[in-house]
Design a protein around this motif. Structure first.
Motif, PDB file in Angstrom:
ATOM      1  N   ARG A  71       0.791  -1.287  -0.082  1.00  0.00           N
ATOM      2  CA  ARG A  71       0.051  -0.168   0.319  1.00  0.00           C
ATOM      3  C   ARG A  71       1.004   0.765  -0.290  1.00  0.00           C
ATOM      4  NH1 ARG A  71      -5.289  -0.320   0.206  1.00  0.00           N
ATOM      5  NH2 ARG A  71      -5.092  -2.244   1.361  1.00  0.00           N
ATOM      6  N   GLY A  72       0.544   2.487  -1.045  1.00  0.00           N
ATOM      7  CA  GLY A  72       1.390   3.462  -1.831  1.00  0.00           C
ATOM      8  C   GLY A  72       0.717   4.938  -0.931  1.00  0.00           C
ATOM      9  N   VAL A  73       0.846   5.358  -1.797  1.00  0.00           N
ATOM     10  CA  VAL A  73       0.273   6.659  -2.300  1.00  0.00           C
ATOM     11  C   VAL A  73      -1.136   5.980  -2.598  1.00  0.00           C
ATOM     12  CG1 VAL A  73       0.183   8.132  -4.521  1.00  0.00           C
ATOM     13  CG2 VAL A  73       1.619   7.698  -3.946  1.00  0.00           C
ATOM     14  N   GLY A  74      -1.282   7.369  -1.846  1.00  0.00           N
ATOM     15  CA  GLY A  74      -3.166   7.616  -1.821  1.00  0.00           C
ATOM     16  C   GLY A  74      -3.608   6.335  -0.659  1.00  0.00           C
ATOM     17  N   HIS A  75      -2.969   5.326  -0.485  1.00  0.00           N
ATOM     18  CA  HIS A  75      -3.477   4.026  -0.248  1.00  0.00           C
ATOM     19  C   HIS A  75      -3.827   3.582  -0.986  1.00  0.00           C
ATOM     20  CE1 HIS A  75      -3.146   5.682   4.478  1.00  0.00           C
ATOM     21  NE2 HIS A  75      -3.934   7.335   4.169  1.00  0.00           N
ATOM     22  N   GLN A  76      -2.679   3.341  -2.405  1.00  0.00           N
ATOM     23  CA  GLN A  76      -3.706   2.094  -3.040  1.00  0.00           C
ATOM     24  C   GLN A  76      -2.067   1.074  -3.523  1.00  0.00           C
ATOM     25  OE1 GLN A  76      -3.366   3.948  -6.732  1.00  0.00           O
ATOM     26  NE2 GLN A  76      -3.910   2.400  -8.061  1.00  0.00           N
ATOM     27  N   LEU A  77      -2.878  -0.316  -4.048  1.00  0.00           N
ATOM     28  CA  LEU A  77      -2.175  -1.299  -3.672  1.00  0.00           C
ATOM     29  C   LEU A  77      -1.245  -0.943  -5.027  1.00  0.00           C
ATOM     30  CD1 LEU A  77      -4.265  -3.948  -2.167  1.00  0.00           C
ATOM     31  CD2 LEU A  77      -2.365  -2.638  -1.336  1.00  0.00           C
ATOM     32  N   HIS A  78       0.395  -0.940  -4.449  1.00  0.00           N
ATOM     33  CA  HIS A  78       1.408  -0.829  -6.137  1.00  0.00           C
ATOM     34  C   HIS A  78       1.088  -2.389  -6.042  1.00  0.00           C
ATOM     35  CE1 HIS A  78       0.459   3.244  -6.065  1.00  0.00           C
ATOM     36  NE2 HIS A  78       1.510   3.388  -4.904  1.00  0.00           N
ATOM     37  N   PHE A  79       2.646  -3.272  -7.262  1.00  0.00           N
ATOM     38  CA  PHE A  79       2.385  -4.554  -7.476  1.00  0.00           C
ATOM     39  C   PHE A  79       4.038  -4.038  -7.582  1.00  0.00           C
ATOM     40  CE2 PHE A  79       4.314  -7.262 -11.038  1.00  0.00           C
ATOM     41  CZ  PHE A  79       3.807  -8.074 -10.369  1.00  0.00           C
ATOM     42  N   ILE A  80       4.614  -5.361  -6.735  1.00  0.00           N
ATOM     43  CA  ILE A  80       6.278  -4.820  -7.359  1.00  0.00           C
ATOM     44  C   ILE A  80       6.365  -6.442  -7.049  1.00  0.00           C
ATOM     45  CG2 ILE A  80       6.292  -5.557  -4.167  1.00  0.00           C
ATOM     46  CD1 ILE A  80       8.850  -3.727  -4.097  1.00  0.00           C
ATOM     47  N   TYR A  81       7.191  -6.999  -8.197  1.00  0.00           N
ATOM     48  CA  TYR A  81       8.660  -7.905  -8.361  1.00  0.00           C
ATOM     49  C   TYR A  81      10.104  -7.894  -7.939  1.00  0.00           C
ATOM     50  CZ  TYR A  81       9.031  -7.620 -13.475  1.00  0.00           C
ATOM     51  OH  TYR A  81      10.131  -7.145 -14.338  1.00  0.00           O
ATOM     52  N   LEU A  82      10.097  -8.858  -8.023  1.00  0.00           N
ATOM     53  CA  LEU A  82      12.058  -8.759  -7.257  1.00  0.00           C
ATOM     54  C   LEU A  82      12.440  -9.933  -8.434  1.00  0.00           C
ATOM     55  CD1 LEU A  82      12.714 -10.799  -5.237  1.00  0.00           C
ATOM     56  CD2 LEU A  82      12.291  -8.136  -3.340  1.00  0.00           C
ATOM     57  N   ASP A  83      13.566 -10.158  -8.140  1.00  0.00           N
ATOM     58  CA  ASP A  83      14.981 -11.238  -8.714  1.00  0.00           C
ATOM     59  C   ASP A  83      15.429 -12.074  -7.359  1.00  0.00           C
ATOM     60  OD1 ASP A  83      16.355 -13.148  -8.680  1.00  0.00           O
ATOM     61  OD2 ASP A  83      17.589 -11.513 -10.195  1.00  0.00           O
ATOM     62  N   SER A  84      14.200 -12.990  -6.979  1.00  0.00           N
ATOM     63  CA  SER A  84      14.592 -14.223  -6.418  1.00  0.00           C
ATOM     64  C   SER A  84      15.666 -14.233  -5.483  1.00  0.00           C
ATOM     65  CB  SER A  84      13.394 -15.472  -6.485  1.00  0.00           C
ATOM     66  OG  SER A  84      12.311 -14.980  -6.399  1.00  0.00           O
ATOM     67  N   ASP A  85      16.912 -14.443  -6.663  1.00  0.00           N
ATOM     68  CA  ASP A  85      18.425 -15.150  -6.427  1.00  0.00           C
ATOM     69  C   ASP A  85      18.982 -13.632  -5.771  1.00  0.00           C
ATOM     70  OD1 ASP A  85      18.451 -16.973  -7.541  1.00  0.00           O
ATOM     71  OD2 ASP A  85      18.019 -16.844  -9.535  1.00  0.00           O
ATOM     72  N   ASN A  86      19.595 -12.599  -6.030  1.00  0.00           N
ATOM     73  CA  ASN A  86      19.818 -11.531  -5.727  1.00  0.00           C
ATOM     74  C   ASN A  86      18.723 -10.555  -4.676  1.00  0.00           C
ATOM     75  OD1 ASN A  86      19.025  -9.689  -7.941  1.00  0.00           O
ATOM     76  ND2 ASN A  86      20.314 -10.051  -9.349  1.00  0.00           N
ATOM     77  N   HIS A  87      17.599 -10.438  -4.850  1.00  0.00           N
ATOM     78  CA  HIS A  87      16.456 -10.229  -4.347  1.00  0.00           C
ATOM     79  C   HIS A  87      16.585  -8.311  -4.426  1.00  0.00           C
ATOM     80  CE1 HIS A  87      17.569 -12.647  -0.552  1.00  0.00           C
ATOM     81  NE2 HIS A  87      16.695 -13.614  -1.705  1.00  0.00           N
ATOM     82  N   GLN A  88      16.480  -8.389  -5.459  1.00  0.00           N
ATOM     83  CA  GLN A  88      16.880  -7.245  -5.992  1.00  0.00           C
ATOM     84  C   GLN A  88      15.301  -6.561  -6.716  1.00  0.00           C
ATOM     85  OE1 GLN A  88      19.573  -4.264  -6.225  1.00  0.00           O
ATOM     86  NE2 GLN A  88      19.674  -5.973  -4.765  1.00  0.00           N
ATOM     87  N   GLN A  90      12.880  -5.300  -9.207  1.00  0.00           N
ATOM     88  CA  GLN A  90      12.723  -5.197 -10.813  1.00  0.00           C
ATOM     89  C   GLN A  90      12.223  -4.158 -11.497  1.00  0.00           C
ATOM     90  OE1 GLN A  90      14.722  -7.378 -13.490  1.00  0.00           O
ATOM     91  NE2 GLN A  90      15.012  -7.645 -10.529  1.00  0.00           N
ATOM     92  N   GLN A  91      10.810  -3.555 -10.662  1.00  0.00           N
ATOM     93  CA  GLN A  91      10.044  -2.872 -11.223  1.00  0.00           C
ATOM     94  C   GLN A  91       8.973  -3.058  -9.536  1.00  0.00           C
ATOM     95  OE1 GLN A  91       9.658  -0.159 -12.157  1.00  0.00           O
ATOM     96  NE2 GLN A  91       9.828  -0.285 -14.232  1.00  0.00           N
ATOM     97  N   ILE A  92       8.104  -1.657 -10.257  1.00  0.00           N
ATOM     98  CA  ILE A  92       6.836  -1.471  -9.301  1.00  0.00           C
ATOM     99  C   ILE A  92       5.503  -0.121 -10.216  1.00  0.00           C
ATOM    100  CG2 ILE A  92       5.756  -0.110  -7.876  1.00  0.00           C
ATOM    101  CD1 ILE A  92       8.883  -0.031  -5.944  1.00  0.00           C
ATOM    102  N   LEU A  93       5.073  -1.257 -10.429  1.00  0.00           N
ATOM    103  CA  LEU A  93       3.479  -0.428 -10.434  1.00  0.00           C
ATOM    104  C   LEU A  93       2.424   0.439 -10.431  1.00  0.00           C
ATOM    105  CD1 LEU A  93       3.099  -3.357 -12.781  1.00  0.00           C
ATOM    106  CD2 LEU A  93       4.536  -1.749 -13.906  1.00  0.00           C
TER     107      LEU A  93
END
Length: 326
Positions: A71-88, A90-93
């Protein structure tokens, strides 16, 4: 003309560099502006200067991904995904709508998406559909923590319901109420020989004795407890066959746990993959905790792009510190 200040600019490059370094820390932008003796707009411009470093490359995807939302801007849910190997990250929608996520991943070529091997998710209902559409060869992994959490919650509900059927001063009520943490503990880890005095029970008992006496309050509670313990043990030991047997055997357990098992059977292969692979959503949950701290420090965030840049800047700093420690 000098190297200290850019042409037509009144703020020194050293001051700008100090602002940029401060932006990588968990601090509010107004605090940075006050310390460096510049305006908040100047800090904002320095933050925007980092935007070009985070342009996404649509020609590459990690082999192992993890999906979640926060939950981010304006209490809206944002999608996030990362690289499971190095935990970096990748992008936030900007949102977590199904069509938005599918449209984003469709920007990658089919060959790039086919290289993805696993995707770790919670039991969000539409994530499996998204993964099947955009990653045709990927294996879905349901996060182990969420599986155990659902099972524990079902047992806790039954324990409380059973407890409320007894008088508050009765021994059974006290057995089910005060040592509630012991019911969530693995049975193998319970103390079985050393006796402790329990002031609520007014007796000297072992942890095992407390649990065995408590679950005798009803046969349904007993069966649900042992089913829960078997499920947790199978998850911990990555025992797929035992886990499958427990999920398929939902007789003589409470309705809530039986409902969970039916849900697990609908996503059986994804649940069994939790015992097959070591990947999980744990690193992503840790990232979400850091994001919440960034939002809290900033007293809320109104701009989506500012939030994304601050998140990625702090991630770069954390990665640099870890490399220096090694």
């Amino acid at each position: 003309s000098t190297t200290l200040v850019n042409k037509y600019c009144f703020i020194s490059n050293q001051a700008k560099h100090k602002v940029q370094m401060a932006l990588t820390e968990d601090r509010a932008m107004t605090s940075i502006a006050t310390e460096t003796n510049v305006s908040a707009n100047t800090v904002q411009r320095q933050l925007n200067a980092f935007d070009e470093y985070f342009r996404h490359n649509f020609n590459y995807l990690p082999l192992h991904l993890a999906f979640d939302e926060f939950r981010g801007v304006g209490h809206q849910l944002h999608f996030i995904y990362l690289d499971s190997d190095n935990h970096q990250i990748q992008q936030i929608l900007p949102d977590h709508n199904k069509n938005t996520i599918i449209k984003y991943f469709k920007k990658f070529s089919l060959l790039t998406r086919q290289r993805v091997k696993t995707v770790s998710v919670d039991l969000n209902s539409y994530y499996p559909d998204i993964i099947r559409k955009v990653f045709p060869k990927a294996q879905i992994i349901v996060d182990r923590f969420h599986l155990v959490q659902m099972v524990n919650r079902s047992f806790n509900q039954l324990r409380i319901q059973t407890m409320k059927r007894y008088e508050k001063h009765s021994m059974t009520y006290r057995l089910l109420k005060s040592p509630w943490k012991l019911y969530l503990k693995s049975y193998d880890d319970l103390e079985k020989t050393k006796v402790f005095y329990n002031r609520h029970l007014r007796d000297r008992l072992t942890e095992e004795h407390i649990i065995t006496d408590g679950i005798q309050a009803s046969p349904l509670l007993t069966n649900t407890y042992w089913s829960t313990q078997g499920f947790r043990k199978a998850i911990k030991e990555h025992d797929g066959p035992s886990l499958k047997e427990i999920i398929n055997d939902d007789q003589d357990v409470c309705e809530a746990l039986s409902t969970n098992y039916r849900t697990f059977r609908e996503h059986l292969q994804a649940v069994l993959n939790a015992t097959k692979y070591h990947y999980s959503n744990g690193p992503l949950e840790g990232v979400n905790r850091k994001i919440k701290q960034i939002i809290r420090t900033s007293y809320g965030v109104r701009n989506y792009h500012n939030l994304v840049i601050r998140i990625k800047l702090q991630q770069m700093t954390i990665k640099k510190r870890k490399n220096q420690a090694k």
